[in-house]
Design a protein around this motif. Structure first.
Motif, PDB file in Angstrom:
ATOM      1  N   THR A  95       0.833  -1.210   0.000  1.00  0.00           N
ATOM      2  CA  THR A  95       0.000   0.000   0.000  1.00  0.00           C
ATOM      3  C   THR A  95       0.860   1.250   0.000  1.00  0.00           C
ATOM      4  O   THR A  95       0.607   2.206  -0.748  1.00  0.00           O
ATOM      5  CB  THR A  95      -0.925   0.009   1.228  1.00  0.00           C
ATOM      6  OG1 THR A  95      -1.805  -1.111   1.168  1.00  0.00           O
ATOM      7  CG2 THR A  95      -1.756   1.286   1.282  1.00  0.00           C
ATOM      8  N   ILE A  96       1.895   1.252   0.832  1.00  0.00           N
ATOM      9  CA  ILE A  96       2.787   2.415   0.913  1.00  0.00           C
ATOM     10  C   ILE A  96       3.555   2.579  -0.388  1.00  0.00           C
ATOM     11  O   ILE A  96       3.666   3.693  -0.928  1.00  0.00           O
ATOM     12  CB  ILE A  96       3.740   2.269   2.107  1.00  0.00           C
ATOM     13  CG1 ILE A  96       2.954   2.367   3.417  1.00  0.00           C
ATOM     14  CG2 ILE A  96       4.840   3.337   2.066  1.00  0.00           C
ATOM     15  CD1 ILE A  96       3.771   2.101   4.661  1.00  0.00           C
ATOM     16  N   ALA A  97       4.090   1.488  -0.948  1.00  0.00           N
ATOM     17  CA  ALA A  97       4.878   1.578  -2.179  1.00  0.00           C
ATOM     18  C   ALA A  97       4.034   2.102  -3.340  1.00  0.00           C
ATOM     19  O   ALA A  97       4.450   3.007  -4.073  1.00  0.00           O
ATOM     20  CB  ALA A  97       5.453   0.204  -2.522  1.00  0.00           C
ATOM     21  N   VAL A  98       2.840   1.545  -3.516  1.00  0.00           N
ATOM     22  CA  VAL A  98       1.955   1.958  -4.612  1.00  0.00           C
ATOM     23  C   VAL A  98       1.600   3.435  -4.490  1.00  0.00           C
ATOM     24  O   VAL A  98       1.638   4.188  -5.480  1.00  0.00           O
ATOM     25  CB  VAL A  98       0.679   1.089  -4.607  1.00  0.00           C
ATOM     26  CG1 VAL A  98      -0.408   1.720  -5.469  1.00  0.00           C
ATOM     27  CG2 VAL A  98       0.991  -0.321  -5.092  1.00  0.00           C
ATOM     28  N   ASN A  99       1.279   3.866  -3.288  1.00  0.00           N
ATOM     29  CA  ASN A  99       0.854   5.257  -3.110  1.00  0.00           C
ATOM     30  C   ASN A  99       2.015   6.237  -3.142  1.00  0.00           C
ATOM     31  O   ASN A  99       1.838   7.390  -3.567  1.00  0.00           O
ATOM     32  CB  ASN A  99       0.063   5.386  -1.810  1.00  0.00           C
ATOM     33  CG  ASN A  99      -1.362   4.900  -1.957  1.00  0.00           C
ATOM     34  OD1 ASN A  99      -2.225   5.614  -2.442  1.00  0.00           O
ATOM     35  ND2 ASN A  99      -1.602   3.664  -1.554  1.00  0.00           N
ATOM     36  N   LEU A 100       3.195   5.823  -2.727  1.00  0.00           N
ATOM     37  CA  LEU A 100       4.373   6.678  -2.876  1.00  0.00           C
ATOM     38  C   LEU A 100       4.629   6.949  -4.357  1.00  0.00           C
ATOM     39  O   LEU A 100       4.850   8.098  -4.761  1.00  0.00           O
ATOM     40  CB  LEU A 100       5.600   6.018  -2.253  1.00  0.00           C
ATOM     41  CG  LEU A 100       5.870   6.234  -0.773  1.00  0.00           C
ATOM     42  CD1 LEU A 100       7.147   5.512  -0.368  1.00  0.00           C
ATOM     43  CD2 LEU A 100       5.990   7.719  -0.454  1.00  0.00           C
TER      44      LEU A 100
ATOM     45  N   VAL B 133       1.358  11.483   0.997  1.00  0.00           N
ATOM     46  CA  VAL B 133       1.929  12.559   0.187  1.00  0.00           C
ATOM     47  C   VAL B 133       3.044  13.269   0.966  1.00  0.00           C
ATOM     48  O   VAL B 133       4.106  13.580   0.410  1.00  0.00           O
ATOM     49  CB  VAL B 133       0.837  13.559  -0.235  1.00  0.00           C
ATOM     50  CG1 VAL B 133       1.459  14.811  -0.863  1.00  0.00           C
ATOM     51  CG2 VAL B 133      -0.133  12.911  -1.213  1.00  0.00           C
ATOM     52  N   LEU B 134       2.806  13.511   2.243  1.00  0.00           N
ATOM     53  CA  LEU B 134       3.834  14.131   3.082  1.00  0.00           C
ATOM     54  C   LEU B 134       5.077  13.255   3.158  1.00  0.00           C
ATOM     55  O   LEU B 134       6.209  13.764   3.102  1.00  0.00           O
ATOM     56  CB  LEU B 134       3.278  14.375   4.490  1.00  0.00           C
ATOM     57  CG  LEU B 134       4.266  14.950   5.514  1.00  0.00           C
ATOM     58  CD1 LEU B 134       4.808  16.303   5.057  1.00  0.00           C
ATOM     59  CD2 LEU B 134       3.608  15.072   6.883  1.00  0.00           C
ATOM     60  N   LEU B 135       4.882  11.941   3.275  1.00  0.00           N
ATOM     61  CA  LEU B 135       6.020  11.028   3.312  1.00  0.00           C
ATOM     62  C   LEU B 135       6.824  11.117   2.019  1.00  0.00           C
ATOM     63  O   LEU B 135       8.062  11.184   2.048  1.00  0.00           O
ATOM     64  CB  LEU B 135       5.525   9.597   3.532  1.00  0.00           C
ATOM     65  CG  LEU B 135       6.588   8.498   3.528  1.00  0.00           C
ATOM     66  CD1 LEU B 135       7.601   8.722   4.651  1.00  0.00           C
ATOM     67  CD2 LEU B 135       5.940   7.122   3.648  1.00  0.00           C
TER      68      LEU B 135
ATOM     69  N   VAL C 138       2.015  12.133  -9.562  1.00  0.00           N
ATOM     70  CA  VAL C 138       1.093  13.267  -9.547  1.00  0.00           C
ATOM     71  C   VAL C 138       1.848  14.558  -9.256  1.00  0.00           C
ATOM     72  O   VAL C 138       1.498  15.633  -9.779  1.00  0.00           O
ATOM     73  CB  VAL C 138      -0.020  13.041  -8.499  1.00  0.00           C
ATOM     74  CG1 VAL C 138      -0.856  14.297  -8.315  1.00  0.00           C
ATOM     75  CG2 VAL C 138      -0.910  11.877  -8.919  1.00  0.00           C
ATOM     76  N   GLY C 139       2.907  14.466  -8.460  1.00  0.00           N
ATOM     77  CA  GLY C 139       3.713  15.643  -8.135  1.00  0.00           C
ATOM     78  C   GLY C 139       4.675  16.060  -9.223  1.00  0.00           C
ATOM     79  O   GLY C 139       5.434  17.018  -9.038  1.00  0.00           O
ATOM     80  N   GLY C 140       4.679  15.354 -10.341  1.00  0.00           N
ATOM     81  CA  GLY C 140       5.506  15.776 -11.469  1.00  0.00           C
ATOM     82  C   GLY C 140       6.739  14.934 -11.727  1.00  0.00           C
ATOM     83  O   GLY C 140       7.470  15.189 -12.689  1.00  0.00           O
ATOM     84  N   GLU C 141       6.993  13.905 -10.916  1.00  0.00           N
ATOM     85  CA  GLU C 141       8.148  13.053 -11.137  1.00  0.00           C
ATOM     86  C   GLU C 141       7.855  12.031 -12.243  1.00  0.00           C
ATOM     87  O   GLU C 141       6.721  11.598 -12.421  1.00  0.00           O
ATOM     88  CB  GLU C 141       8.521  12.292  -9.856  1.00  0.00           C
ATOM     89  CG  GLU C 141       8.996  13.174  -8.715  1.00  0.00           C
ATOM     90  CD  GLU C 141      10.412  13.687  -8.906  1.00  0.00           C
ATOM     91  OE1 GLU C 141      11.100  13.187  -9.836  1.00  0.00           O
ATOM     92  OE2 GLU C 141      10.831  14.570  -8.136  1.00  0.00           O
TER      93      GLU C 141
END
Length: 377
Positions: free
Chosen positions: A151-156, A365-367, A162-165
């Motif tokens: 879950t963490i890996a997918v969302n990171l 997102v903060l992470l 989404v942030g442009g990377e």
């Protein structure tokens, strides 16, 4: 981000390429105009004192395309070659990549697609020149399942995209290979496609095996058969990580299992290791064992970042007490909100996209922001 600044388009057609208009609107400045030119003129420019760094080759015949790639590399081995053709020729992809093409793009292509293409070309150019500026690698690792590492890996990866990377996600978890399920993907190729008796992993085949998710993340899914990931050699793992760094701004790896040679090779090639855990005594006891094991292998708190998942502060061990027990600081907590997480998995959409205002999404997102800020500092 890099020194990419020049490009040409080579085509048999005298008419201007649609790509020219898209390139003209790109934010990245190009010193050379992206004019469609003939094969002979293109080879002359590539042999000049200031050759273009990227060649977009419009392929209309596979046989001629192979000859063109060979001629381009003979004149300028450092050129980045992007082949473009109509989507009705998917069988051309592996053939052109084996011939020496770095990227294959089907037409039509959007402006965003061209921007992403140029960003990847920039990373590859820096890597080919032997300079700095490679992409980053973030590994999310927990030896056991059920902690929420996937879950963490997918969302990171999704948050970074989404942030442009220019983001990639690689499923190296031997327990479940759940990334494809979390993103509702049915890939034609997976990591098992790349396994062979060859000593090295082919970069062209690796990129051809990636599947694009709607979030913008390029995903290398895990194999369906059990045990396939374990068979990847250390040298093949190094090839995989090198290719990821050269093609993407950031790669997130979902890993698990024991401290095997394969995992240690992955950790050595990563910029940061995120170790998620729960604040329960059995999980903390196991985490303490593995964190000590990682430290003995040379991966200490400077590289291993501990994250608390599914945090329920009123029901769990206090943070300070957990840090004392582990002998390591906790980077961040991610609140518990199982219904939203479960729904995002059912939809095949990361929670940072499906429920962006939820506390879990904001924490993830903060992470991502904290990790990238630290890596870029």
């Amino acid at each position: 981000m890099s020194s990419l600044h020049s490009l040409i388009i080579i085509s048999d057609s005298d008419s201007p390429s649609t790509l020219e208009n898209l390139l003209a609107g790109c934010r990245r400045p190009l010193e050379l105009s992206a004019t469609t030119i003939t094969r002979r003129e293109g080879l002359n420019r590539l042999g000049s004192d200031s050759p273009p760094q990227v060649v977009i080759l419009v392929v209309q015949s596979i046989a001629q395309g192979i000859r063109d790639v060979s001629a381009i590399l003979a004149v300028n081995p450092q050129a980045m070659i992007v082949a473009t053709a109509e989507e009705k020729h998917p069988e051309w992809v592996p053939t052109l990549i084996r011939a020496g093409v770095d990227e294959y793009v089907t037409t039509p292509i959007t402006t965003d697609g061209v921007e992403e293409l140029l960003e990847r070309a920039a990373l590859m150019f820096v890597q080919r020149q032997g300079g700095g500026g490679w992409g980053k690698v973030i590994t999310v690792y927990n030896p056991s399942g059920g902690i929420g590492a996937t879950t963490i890996a997918v969302n990171l990866a999704a948050a970074l995209a989404v942030g442009g990377e220019i983001a990639a996600l690689v499923d190296l978890n031997p327990f479940s290979s759940d990334v494809s399920a979390f993103l509702d993907l049915n890939p034609a190729y997976t990591l098992s496609t790349l396994r062979s008796t060859e000593r090295r992993m082919n970069a062209g085949r690796l990129m051809d095996a990636m599947t694009r998710h709607a979030s913008g993340v390029q995903v290398l899914c895990g194999p369906e058969e059990t045990g396939a990931i374990v068979e990847i050699t250390q040298e093949q793992m190094r090839d995989l990580l090198t290719t990821m760094r050269s093609r993407f701004g950031v790669t997130v790896i979902d890993a698990g299992g024991a401290l095997s040679e394969r995992n240690l090779e992955t950790f050595d090639g990563s910029d940061v290791i995120i170790y998620p855990l729960l604040l329960t005594l059995p999980v903390l006891r196991n985490a303490r064992r593995y964190l000590r094991g990682l430290h003995r292998q040379g991966f200490g708190p400077d590289k291993v970042k501990v994250v608390v998942n599914r945090h329920l502060p009123e029901e769990e061990m206090p943070i300070a007490q957990a840090e004392e027990f582990l002998g390591a600081p906790l980077l961040q907590t991610i609140p518990n909100s199982y219904p939203e997480v479960k729904e995002s998995i059912y939809r095949g959409s990361p929670i940072v996209i499906g429920y962006p205002r939820s506390p879990v999404a904001r924490a993830l997102v903060l992470l991502a922001e904290r990790i990238m800020t630290e890596l870029n500092s």
